[in-house]
Design an enzyme around this catalytic site. Structure first.
Site, short mmCIF file in Angstrom:
data_model
loop_
_atom_site.label_atom_id
_atom_site.label_comp_id
_atom_site.label_asym_id
_atom_site.label_seq_id
_atom_site.Cartn_x
_atom_site.Cartn_y
_atom_site.Cartn_z
CB CYS A 204 34.57 78.88 83.90
SG CYS A 204 34.86 77.62 85.13
CD GLU A 205 39.86 79.10 87.14
OE1 GLU A 205 40.40 80.15 87.56
OE2 GLU A 205 39.40 78.23 87.88
N GLY B 211 67.80 70.22 84.57
CA GLY B 211 67.63 71.67 84.55
C GLY B 211 68.06 72.38 83.29
N PRO C 147 68.31 64.82 83.02
CG PRO C 147 69.01 64.38 80.82
CD PRO C 147 69.26 63.98 82.26
NE ARG D 255 62.42 72.99 81.09
CZ ARG D 255 61.28 73.42 81.64
NH1 ARG D 255 60.28 73.78 80.88
NH2 ARG D 255 61.18 73.51 82.95
CE1 TYR E 56 58.77 68.51 84.44
CE2 TYR E 56 60.02 69.77 82.83
CZ TYR E 56 59.97 68.91 83.91
OH TYR E 56 61.15 68.44 84.45
NE ARG F 55 56.45 74.31 81.07
CZ ARG F 55 57.13 75.32 80.59
NH1 ARG F 55 56.84 75.80 79.40
NH2 ARG F 55 58.11 75.84 81.26
CE1 TYR G 91 55.82 76.39 87.07
CE2 TYR G 91 55.35 75.40 84.94
CZ TYR G 91 55.53 75.28 86.30
OH TYR G 91 55.47 74.03 86.86
N1 LLP Z 1 65.87 66.16 88.75
C1 LLP Z 1 65.10 66.63 89.73
C2 LLP Z 1 65.39 66.26 91.10
C3 LLP Z 1 64.02 67.48 89.42
O1 LLP Z 1 63.26 67.94 90.41
C4 LLP Z 1 63.76 67.82 88.08
C5 LLP Z 1 62.64 68.71 87.73
C6 LLP Z 1 64.59 67.28 87.09
C7 LLP Z 1 65.65 66.46 87.46
C8 LLP Z 1 64.40 67.57 85.63
O2 LLP Z 1 64.54 68.91 85.33
P1 LLP Z 1 64.57 69.38 83.79
O3 LLP Z 1 65.80 68.78 83.17
O4 LLP Z 1 63.34 68.89 83.15
O5 LLP Z 1 64.61 70.86 83.87
N2 LLP Z 1 56.76 71.95 85.71
C9 LLP Z 1 57.87 72.84 85.47
C10 LLP Z 1 59.20 72.17 85.64
C11 LLP Z 1 59.38 71.56 87.02
C12 LLP Z 1 60.68 70.80 87.15
C13 LLP Z 1 60.72 70.02 88.41
N3 LLP Z 1 61.90 69.26 88.59
C14 LLP Z 1 57.73 73.44 84.08
O6 LLP Z 1 56.76 73.13 83.39
O7 LLP Z 1 58.55 74.27 83.68
#
Ligand code: LLP
Length: 419
Positions: free
Chosen positions: A347-348, A244, A279, A281, A376, A317, A321
């Site tokens: 076409c959107e 996150g 992690p 992202r 992502y 994205r 979002y």
């Molecule tokens: N652990 C779990 C259980 C998760 O569901 C996720 C992401 C992560 C770790 C990794 O999170 P990060 O460190 O990448 O924030 N598609 C969206 C993001 C969806 C994230 C889903 N879960 C976007 O493009 O912003």
């Protein structure tokens, strides 16, 4: 207009480079749209994370959903990372790289019986349980397999991560995890689940978190539960903080990993167990760019449009979002800035990368770089409008490799029949 550069993706004499390789050269060789990644960005981010927590016992489980190209996963595995896999497909991809299954965590709010069985048979580090029914099912499947399943409950700490609602997961109104009361009750009744060993406790409150306070609050809440359970005789191997951690897509202010470490290490030290991080992202986002060619420039009334050859199917994205991705010319020039929508050919009306964005006027045939596309991006791409998914390139210093080729039209219809 402003230009967004990182240590490894930057302009050299007005040409954008990924490490030591010119993007223009890559586009010439492989065409556009094209994903280009910096391997050393991935490595540096991983090492920075490791370094921040070196005082404690911990392990990183790369959340492969962010970018699961086999070469990208392999880059992290070679550094000692485990992976957090969210489906059978991700599990399968991870295993293809030769990872030791004891370095895999299986997540997902809705695992099938088959996925659970696979996790048990492969003897992965742990399965995260996201409902009481799932705990019961894991126990049953483990019994049928004559095995003991390692399980951690994903607790929903009911904390607002203050991120986009679609990527916020730690509020009681979200579908994820088990509330503290129920989690406590399941752990207390652990002897009922004879084929489960509860090895840990877990959370993940959302993604692209830029405010450190809710994160700390969630860690504190989960550690309270941890101590509660410890006092009742439960011995955990690990405490999983999830992923996150946000990154800068623009001039966003985001807490640093070092600040996060400084604030959480005192809590983690008291837990006296291994801390796990997931992690995604943080490790990959700013190590990737999506390269696209300008097809047309036009004006509808007062509004400027730059029409490019990439589309929402390649990078979703912005559409879902309203996410910001910086967009800049691959070759810097001194033309005047204008305000334009940068859009794709699908076409959107939702097919856009930026709305009312300041950008220096473009010419047809020029290349643009859509920045921070390493997380992502490709993984969320689709074949909408029968578009082929882009190729992916991994740059390492002066070297580059095609790590996935552009899909062919045959790929698109490989299993279809005309009847
Ligand atoms: N652990 C779990 C259980 C998760 O569901 C996720 C992401 C992560 C770790 C990794 O999170 P990060 O460190 O990448 O924030 N598609 C969206 C993001 C969806 C994230 C889903 N879960 C976007 O493009 O912003």
């Amino acid at each position: 207009m402003k230009h967004f550069e990182t240590e490894l993706i930057r302009y050299k004499e007005n040409n954008l480079f990924v490490e030591n390789v010119s993007i223009e050269k890559l586009a010439e060789e492989f065409g556009t749209p094209l994903y280009v990644y910096s391997k050393n960005h991935f490595i540096n981010q991983y090492k920075r994370f490791e370094n921040a927590f070196k005082e404690i016992e911990f392990q990183i489980f790369y959340a492969m959903k962010a970018n699961y190209n086999l070469s990208v996963i392999n880059t992290f595995i070679k550094l000692g990372s485990g992976v957090d896999a969210n489906s059978e497909g991700e599990l399968w991809r991870a295993l293809k790289t030769g990872i030791d299954p004891s370095n895999i965590i299986l997540t997902s709010v809705g695992k099938t019986r088959h996925e659970i069985k696979l996790g048990i048979e492969k003897n992965i580090l742990m399965i995260k349980a996201e409902s009481e029914e799932e705990v019961m099912l894991i126990n049953k499947i483990a019994e049928e397999c004559n095995r003991t399943a390692n399980v951690a409950i994903r607790v929903n700490p009911d904390v607002d991560a203050k991120t986009h609602p679609y990527i916020s997961t730690g509020l009681s109104g979200n579908k994820f995890g088990i509330d503290t009361k129920t989690a406590l009750s399941i752990y207390k009744r652990r002897s009922e689940f004879r084929n489960i060993r509860f090895t840990g406790i877990d959370m993940h409150i959302g993604s692209q978190i830029t405010d450190i306070d809710p994160f700390i609050e969630a860690v504190e809440k989960l550690s309270e539960l941890y101590f509660d359970l410890k006092n009742q005789g439960l011995q955990f191997d690990h405490f999983d903080v999830g992923g996150g951690i946000g990154v800068a897509y623009n001039e966003d202010s985001v807490f640093s990993i070092e600040e996060f470490a400084e604030k959480t290490i005192p809590i983690f030290k008291e837990l006296q167990c291994k801390i796990l991080f997931e992690p995604g992202r943080f490790l990959t986002a700013n190590g990737g760019v999506l390269i696209t060619e300008v097809l047309y420039n036009k004006k509808n009334g007062d509004k400027n449009f730059i029409i490019v050859d990439a589309a929402m199917n390649d990078l979703l994205r912005p559409t879902i979002y309203e996410a910001y991705h910086h967009i800049q010319p691959v070759k810097k020039h001194n033309r005047i800035d204008l305000i334009a929508d940068i859009v794709g050919p699908v076409c959107e009306s939702g097919d856009y990368f930026a709305k009312n964005r300041e950008i220096s006027a473009t010419k047809s045939g020029e290349l643009l770089a859509i920045m921070s596309a390493g997380a992502y991006g490709m993984v969320m791409s689709s074949n909408y409008n029968a578009r082929r998914r882009p190729a992916e390139i991994l740059v390492n210093g002066n070297k580059y490799d095609l790590i996935r080729s552009r899909e062919t039209f045959d790929h698109l219809i490989w299993d279809e029949k005309i009847i």
